[in-house]
Scaffold this active site. Sequence first.
Site, PDB file in Angstrom:
ATOM      1  N   TYR A  61      -9.783 -20.429  10.563  1.00  0.00           N
ATOM      2  CA  TYR A  61      -8.453 -20.606   9.941  1.00  0.00           C
ATOM      3  C   TYR A  61      -8.025 -19.304   9.258  1.00  0.00           C
ATOM      4  CZ  TYR A  61      -5.204 -21.500   6.148  1.00  0.00           C
ATOM      5  OH  TYR A  61      -4.136 -21.398   5.286  1.00  0.00           O
ATOM      6  N   ASP A 104      -1.522  -0.846   3.962  1.00  0.00           N
ATOM      7  CA  ASP A 104      -0.731  -0.605   5.179  1.00  0.00           C
ATOM      8  C   ASP A 104      -0.832   0.822   5.713  1.00  0.00           C
ATOM      9  OD1 ASP A 104       2.267  -0.736   3.067  1.00  0.00           O
ATOM     10  OD2 ASP A 104       0.912   0.930   3.448  1.00  0.00           O
ATOM     11  N   HIS A 119      -7.364  -1.135  -2.877  1.00  0.00           N
ATOM     12  CA  HIS A 119      -7.678  -2.468  -2.328  1.00  0.00           C
ATOM     13  C   HIS A 119      -8.106  -2.376  -0.869  1.00  0.00           C
ATOM     14  CE1 HIS A 119      -4.997  -4.416  -5.652  1.00  0.00           C
ATOM     15  NE2 HIS A 119      -6.213  -4.167  -6.058  1.00  0.00           N
ATOM     16  N   CYS A 127     -18.287  -4.835   9.996  1.00  0.00           N
ATOM     17  CA  CYS A 127     -19.137  -5.971  10.358  1.00  0.00           C
ATOM     18  C   CYS A 127     -19.703  -6.600   9.084  1.00  0.00           C
ATOM     19  CB  CYS A 127     -20.300  -5.510  11.249  1.00  0.00           C
ATOM     20  SG  CYS A 127     -21.456  -6.862  11.600  1.00  0.00           S
ATOM     21  N   SER A 190       4.169  -5.182  -9.484  1.00  0.00           N
ATOM     22  CA  SER A 190       4.506  -6.155 -10.545  1.00  0.00           C
ATOM     23  C   SER A 190       3.596  -5.951 -11.752  1.00  0.00           C
ATOM     24  CB  SER A 190       4.345  -7.581 -10.004  1.00  0.00           C
ATOM     25  OG  SER A 190       3.003  -7.763  -9.529  1.00  0.00           O
ATOM     26  N   ASN A 214      11.330   0.657  -9.974  1.00  0.00           N
ATOM     27  CA  ASN A 214      11.294  -0.748  -9.546  1.00  0.00           C
ATOM     28  C   ASN A 214      12.722  -1.279  -9.698  1.00  0.00           C
ATOM     29  OD1 ASN A 214      10.705  -3.590  -9.290  1.00  0.00           O
ATOM     30  ND2 ASN A 214       8.619  -3.165 -10.010  1.00  0.00           N
TER      31      ASN A 214
END
Length: 253
Positions: A61, A104, A119, A127, A190, A214
Amino acid sequence: MNTSIQKAAEAIRTPGGLLVFTGAGISVESGIPSFRGQGGLWEQYDPAFIEIENFYARSEYCWAQIKKIFYDHWGAASPNPAHYAIAAMQKHGWVDTIVTQNIDALHQRAGARDVVEFHGTLDRLVCTKCRFRATPTPELLSGAVPRCPDCGAMLKPDFVFFGEGIPEEASDRAFRSAMTASAILVVGTSGEVMPACQLPYVVKRHGGLVIEVNPDESAFTRGGITDIFLQGKAGEVLPKLLAAAENEAKDPA
Ligand code: APR
């Protein structure tokens, strides 16, 4: 008259003094939705699919969601003027470190070098058992649960899932830069996710200036630690900030 942009332009030009800190908002104009706020991913999807325990418990999933939300559009997005402006600031020698929360790889595709991916990144599969690592290809992503070509164990995108720690080297580089930066340029975040959101507070505590870009207020603006708030979209504000800083270089006031 010294406008906010001019004040910010002056502050970002110290050689090697600038820590750039970006979040999902900088990639919104590249067509990648942010996580929170209007139209954010977490309004449409339950983030449980990138919670690490769940990833092992419900692999099929979770991988289906990861492919649908991230990899199916992978490569479709291009850097926008904000990414290019930051790469140009780095080329001018003003930037000590670029720290992004984004996975990205758009900063790198805009020419930025040595980016700290706080991150992790979508641009690498690892793996879950042996040391195999590779950039994602349709072959490696094939199957309901992508498998390691070396040992057959499940592959995982090399970004930080909820419940995982921050890569040590990324954290060290980010916080070391925050302790010496003369200014931090906070773009499109944020400011709600620890420990990344501590960076502006560390800069402030060490006497640095907090500049924020922002369209809306963030936890930093609301919390009152933002010294210069350049309200607007990153793709519009950052090229103006770069131009003002380059002019500053030509004829300092
Ligand atoms: N230009 C600049 N900022 C923008 C733009 C834009 N065009 N559009 C939206 N924003 C701002 C929003 O106002 C918001 O403050 O970008 C911010 C996006 O916030 P989040 O979606 O919470 O993204 P981010 O702060 O990067 O999230 C941190 O949360 O889910 C985790 O790991 C994920 O790295 C992510 C972390």
